[in-house]
Design an enzyme around this catalytic site. Structure first.
Site, PDB file in Angstrom:
ATOM      1  CG  MET A  41      22.624  15.156  46.655  1.00 24.03           C
ATOM      2  SD  MET A  41      24.175  15.253  47.148  1.00 24.03           S
ATOM      3  CE  MET A  41      24.521  13.459  47.453  1.00 24.03           C
ATOM      4  CG  HIS A  75      14.719  10.794  47.036  1.00 24.65           C
ATOM      5  ND1 HIS A  75      15.470  10.069  46.219  1.00 24.65           N
ATOM      6  CD2 HIS A  75      15.861  11.543  47.773  1.00 24.65           C
ATOM      7  CE1 HIS A  75      16.670  10.083  46.599  1.00 24.65           C
ATOM      8  NE2 HIS A  75      16.998  10.979  47.642  1.00 24.65           N
ATOM      9  CG  ASP A 128      20.513  10.725  54.825  1.00 22.49           C
ATOM     10  OD1 ASP A 128      21.694   9.881  54.622  1.00 22.49           O
ATOM     11  OD2 ASP A 128      19.746  10.826  53.873  1.00 22.49           O
ATOM     12  CB  VAL A 167      10.999   4.367  52.003  1.00 17.86           C
ATOM     13  CG1 VAL A 167      10.157   3.273  51.181  1.00 17.86           C
ATOM     14  CG2 VAL A 167      10.124   5.605  52.391  1.00 17.86           C
ATOM     15  CB  SER A 203      20.617   4.278  49.561  1.00 22.41           C
ATOM     16  OG  SER A 203      21.645   4.931  49.261  1.00 22.41           O
TER      17      SER A 203
HETATM   18  O1  PAF Z   1      20.372  13.967  51.891  1.00 24.01           O
HETATM   19  C1  PAF Z   1      20.778  14.216  50.813  1.00 24.01           C
HETATM   20  O2  PAF Z   1      20.510  13.937  49.829  1.00 24.01           O
HETATM   21  C2  PAF Z   1      21.940  15.789  50.838  1.00 24.01           C
HETATM   22  O3  PAF Z   1      22.990  15.424  52.013  1.00 24.01           O
HETATM   23  C3  PAF Z   1      21.173  16.891  50.866  1.00 24.01           C
HETATM   24  C4  PAF Z   1      20.350  17.112  52.195  1.00 24.01           C
HETATM   25  C5  PAF Z   1      20.256  17.069  49.701  1.00 24.01           C
HETATM   26  C6  PAF Z   1      22.249  17.878  50.813  1.00 24.01           C
HETATM   27  O4  PAF Z   1      22.706  17.839  49.631  1.00 24.01           O
END
Ligand code: PAF
Length: 281
Positions: free
Chosen positions: A30, A37, A150, A176, A185
């Site tokens: 997102m 990420h 998550d 991480v 986050s």
């Molecule tokens: O983990 C996330 O950032 C979101 O839940 C995802 C997997 C991109 C779905 O919108």
């Protein structure tokens, strides 16, 4: 890096990759990218020929009183970061592109979507599974990379992939952390300096549970009580849940005689943070 704004553009690009016999890796995000990420992107780069990343703040997974409007949107910075990781495709659709007027179909994983975060955020996991299913159908990746932070999301996505026979392999990569243990986050950006200090208690409580487990404690109730005790001592932190569950069913366990997931969610000020650890047998 090619930026695809429409579903058609992304689908065409991905199909060309597959036609060339190349392995396509995918990271759904997102935006508001951080090292967590980027670790997924690097994992994808290490085993795939071509990597696509999506940036889409998915309205479907936010509740009516949640932070959709204020969720950080840092597209220029994010695309620069992805460019420097040599990502091949960035899929960045608008909400109208993903959910045209009249869209009425949800993908819901029954029996899992109302556990852990799903209990306090009704509709969240169906929102996640709907968008991830759509992204998988658009990008058609060979492998898709998600973060262990998550943990429930990964369990639910794996279940969805299995139930819908989606031809994608799910890879879950380690959390991480900041040097003081706080899990990275995008929502950490909301924390004031004082809240940032208080937020360390999430990881501390998990470490306390880990240490007691290492010393032989196997009662979930005792371990949870020890974690709750630490969390309750931190002012400005309000616990949502601290649970010890089976990682594949997300059901609470009473005795730790097989690998378990210890998951915590708490509000630090107004910011809801999550973290977890896995305890072995
Ligand atoms: O983990 C996330 O950032 C979101 O839940 C995802 C997997 C991109 C779905 O919108």
């Amino acid at each position: 890096m090619k930026i695809c704004k429409t579903i058609d553009e992304m689908r065409l690009a991905a199909r060309e990759v597959r036609r060339a016999g190349k392995r396509l890796g995918f990271v759904a995000t997102m935006g508001a990218l951080h090292e967590g990420h980027l670790s997924l992107v690097r994992a994808a780069k290490s085993v795939c020929d071509v990597v696509a990343v999506s940036i889409f703040v998915n309205p479907l997974q936010f509740g009516p009183t949640e932070d959709l409007a204020k969720y950080p949107r840092t597209f220029e910075r994010d695309s620069g970061l992805l460019e420097s990781e040599a990502v091949d495709f960035l899929f960045a659709p608008t909400p109208a592109e993903m959910y045209p007027a009249g869209a009425a179909t949800y993908v819901t994983v029954e029996g899992l979507s109302d556990k852990l975060c799903g209990r306090s955020r009704p509709g969240h996991f169906p929102g996640v599974t709907t968008v991830v299913a759509k992204l998988f159908l658009i990008v058609e990746p060979d492998l898709a990379f998600f973060g262990q932070k998550d943990a429930a999301q990964s369990t639910i996505i794996r279940r969805m992939v299995q139930d819908l026979n989606l031809p994608v392999e799910i890879v879950v990569c380690p959390i991480v952390r900041e040097p003081d243990g706080l899990a990275m986050s995008s929502r950490n950006a909301y924390l004031t300096p004082q809240e940032r200090k208080s937020a360390r208690v999430l990881h501390r409580s998990l470490m306390e549970i880990n240490n007691r487990f290492d010393r032989g404690e196997r009662s979930a109730a005792n371990l949870i009580a020890a974690g709750r005790q630490l969390l309750s001592q931190e002012s400005g932190v309000r616990l949502d849940y601290l649970e010890i569950v089976d990682p594949s069913t997300l059901d609470p366990v009473t005795q730790l005689d097989k690998p378990t997931l210890v998951a915590v969610a708490a509000f630090v000020g107004n910011t809801r943070l999550i973290d977890n650890i896995v305890l072995p047998v």
